[in-house]
Design a protein around this motif. Sequence first.
Motif, PDB file in Angstrom:
ATOM      1  N   ARG B  67       0.841  -1.197   0.000  1.00 13.71           N
ATOM      2  CA  ARG B  67       0.000   0.000   0.000  1.00 13.71           C
ATOM      3  C   ARG B  67       0.869   1.236   0.000  1.00 13.71           C
ATOM      4  NH1 ARG B  67      -5.058  -2.302   3.659  1.00 13.71           N
ATOM      5  NH2 ARG B  67      -6.190  -3.066   1.840  1.00 13.71           N
ATOM      6  N   LYS B  87      -3.385  -6.255  -9.457  1.00 10.44           N
ATOM      7  CA  LYS B  87      -3.962  -4.937  -9.183  1.00 10.44           C
ATOM      8  C   LYS B  87      -2.839  -3.918  -9.060  1.00 10.44           C
ATOM      9  CE  LYS B  87      -6.960  -2.467  -5.994  1.00 10.44           C
ATOM     10  NZ  LYS B  87      -7.556  -2.391  -4.653  1.00 10.44           N
ATOM     11  N   GLY B  88      -3.040  -2.753  -9.605  1.00  8.30           N
ATOM     12  CA  GLY B  88      -2.079  -1.665  -9.436  1.00  8.30           C
ATOM     13  C   GLY B  88      -0.867  -1.762 -10.337  1.00  8.30           C
ATOM     14  N   GLU B 101      -0.913  -3.805 -14.140  1.00 11.59           N
ATOM     15  CA  GLU B 101      -2.030  -4.725 -13.908  1.00 11.59           C
ATOM     16  C   GLU B 101      -2.241  -5.597 -15.147  1.00 11.59           C
ATOM     17  OE1 GLU B 101      -5.256  -2.971 -11.698  1.00 11.59           O
ATOM     18  OE2 GLU B 101      -6.723  -4.128 -12.840  1.00 11.59           O
ATOM     19  N   VAL B 117       6.239   1.249  -5.198  1.00 11.44           N
ATOM     20  CA  VAL B 117       4.928   1.502  -5.786  1.00 11.44           C
ATOM     21  C   VAL B 117       4.814   3.009  -5.994  1.00 11.44           C
ATOM     22  CG1 VAL B 117       2.448   1.305  -5.355  1.00 11.44           C
ATOM     23  CG2 VAL B 117       3.984  -0.542  -4.662  1.00 11.44           C
ATOM     24  N   VAL B 121      -0.558   5.194  -6.895  1.00 14.64           N
ATOM     25  CA  VAL B 121      -1.187   3.872  -6.739  1.00 14.64           C
ATOM     26  C   VAL B 121      -1.410   3.615  -5.243  1.00 14.64           C
ATOM     27  CG1 VAL B 121      -0.866   1.382  -7.046  1.00 14.64           C
ATOM     28  CG2 VAL B 121      -0.171   2.959  -8.858  1.00 14.64           C
ATOM     29  N   GLU B 123      -2.754   0.898  -3.915  1.00 14.82           N
ATOM     30  CA  GLU B 123      -2.557  -0.501  -3.521  1.00 14.82           C
ATOM     31  C   GLU B 123      -2.140  -1.302  -4.738  1.00 14.82           C
ATOM     32  OE1 GLU B 123      -5.282  -2.891  -0.734  1.00 14.82           O
ATOM     33  OE2 GLU B 123      -5.982  -3.490  -2.723  1.00 14.82           O
ATOM     34  N   MET B 124      -1.121  -2.134  -4.564  1.00 13.96           N
ATOM     35  CA  MET B 124      -0.807  -3.083  -5.626  1.00 13.96           C
ATOM     36  C   MET B 124      -0.821  -4.479  -5.024  1.00 13.96           C
ATOM     37  SD  MET B 124       1.983  -5.063  -6.113  1.00 13.96           S
ATOM     38  CE  MET B 124       3.489  -5.453  -5.188  1.00 13.96           C
TER      39      MET B 124
END
Lengths: 175, 175
Positions: B67, B87-88, B101, B117, B121, B123-124
Motif C-alpha cells: 500500500r 492490481k495496481g 495490472e 509503488v 497507486v 494498492e498493488m
Amino acid sequence: MPLQAIDEDPRTPYQLPFPPDAQDEIVVPKAIADDERIWVPQAENVSFRPLCLNRSQGYWMNLLRVRKSGVLSRHRHPQPVHGFVLKGRWHYLEHDWVAEEGGYVYEPPGETHTLVVPDDVDEMITYFQVNGVMLYVDPMGNTLGYEDVFTKIDLCRAHYTKVGLGEDYVDQFIR
Amino acid sequence: MPLQAIDEDPRTPYQLPFPPDAQDEIVVPKAIADDERIWVPQAENVSFRPLCLNRSQGYWMNLLRVRKSGVLSRHRHPQPVHGFVLKGRWHYLEHDWVAEEGGYVYEPPGETHTLVVPDDVDEMITYFQVNGVMLYVDPMGNTLGYEDVFTKIDLCRAHYTKVGLGEDYVDQFIR
C-alpha cells in the motif's frame, strides 16, 4: 526473520552490476493478449499464450484459454501445478470443487484429471505453471501422449510461423 | 506432440484412484481475501497472503500487497521468481520497465532489486512465486537478512495466533 539488520537507505538502489551470466528478465505488459495470433491452438477451443518456457528446469508458465465446450483432455501430472483463474470458471471431472475467477489452485503430483468449462461460461483464462510433463491418458491410465516444455516450444514455432509472426517470436519467452 | 493416440471418451473421467501417497490439492476460492486477518504483515505497508508454502522444494506462492509508499526492501534472488500483477502497478529501482495490472514478469536468478509503488497507486497486489530465498542486502550487496519458506511459515503462525485464527490456520497452505 525478514530483516535482521537495519537498512539505512531503503530507497537507494543496488549499486553493483548484475551477474554478467544472469539471464534477461521477461516483461509481458498485457498477458491476456488482444492480438489473436499470439494464442497458440492446442486442441478444439483450447489455446495457450506462452509467458516463460524454461528449458533448464523443464516447466512452463502460460495462460490457458478454453472457450465454450472445450475440454483439456484427461492427463496425469508427476509434478506440481499452480493455477490462478483470471477469467471465467472451470472444474475437473475428478473433483467436486470449482475453480472460480480470482481463485488459486495447487494440484499435487500424482493427480489425473480432465478440465471442463461449464456451458454458461463462454471463455475461461487461467495462469498456469506446469512442471515437467502432462501425460495424456485414457480412463484406465494408459498413455495416449504427452506435452513438455519442448513440445510447447514446437507448437509455438509452428503456429507463429503460420500466422506470420515468425518462428523466432517465441524466443523472447524461452529461458 | 500433444495427443498421439485418439481419446475415445474425452469426457469420461479417470477411473482409477489417485495415488494414496499423493498430497491434497489446495483450493482458495477468492485469493484476494476480504478478511484482513488473512494478510500477514511483513513490513510497513507491505503484507502477504499465503497460497502454497512448499517445504519439500523450498518455495512459496503468495499474493504480495503493497500500500501507498510501501517498499519491498532491496534483495537478491538466487532462484527464479514469477510475478503476475493482479492490481495496481509497481517497478524496481534497478529497472526502467513498469509491471502493470494484467502483466507478467520473470525475474531470473541473480537479480538484486527494490520494489516500489508509485505515489498515485494506493494498492498493488501481485501473485508471486518465490523460489529458495530472498537475501536482503545493502546497496553494496552486504547481507542484511533473508526470507525463506520457513520464515514465511513462522510469520504466518505468529500473525494468525495474534489475530485469533490460530497458529494452525496456515497448515492448509503448507505442502
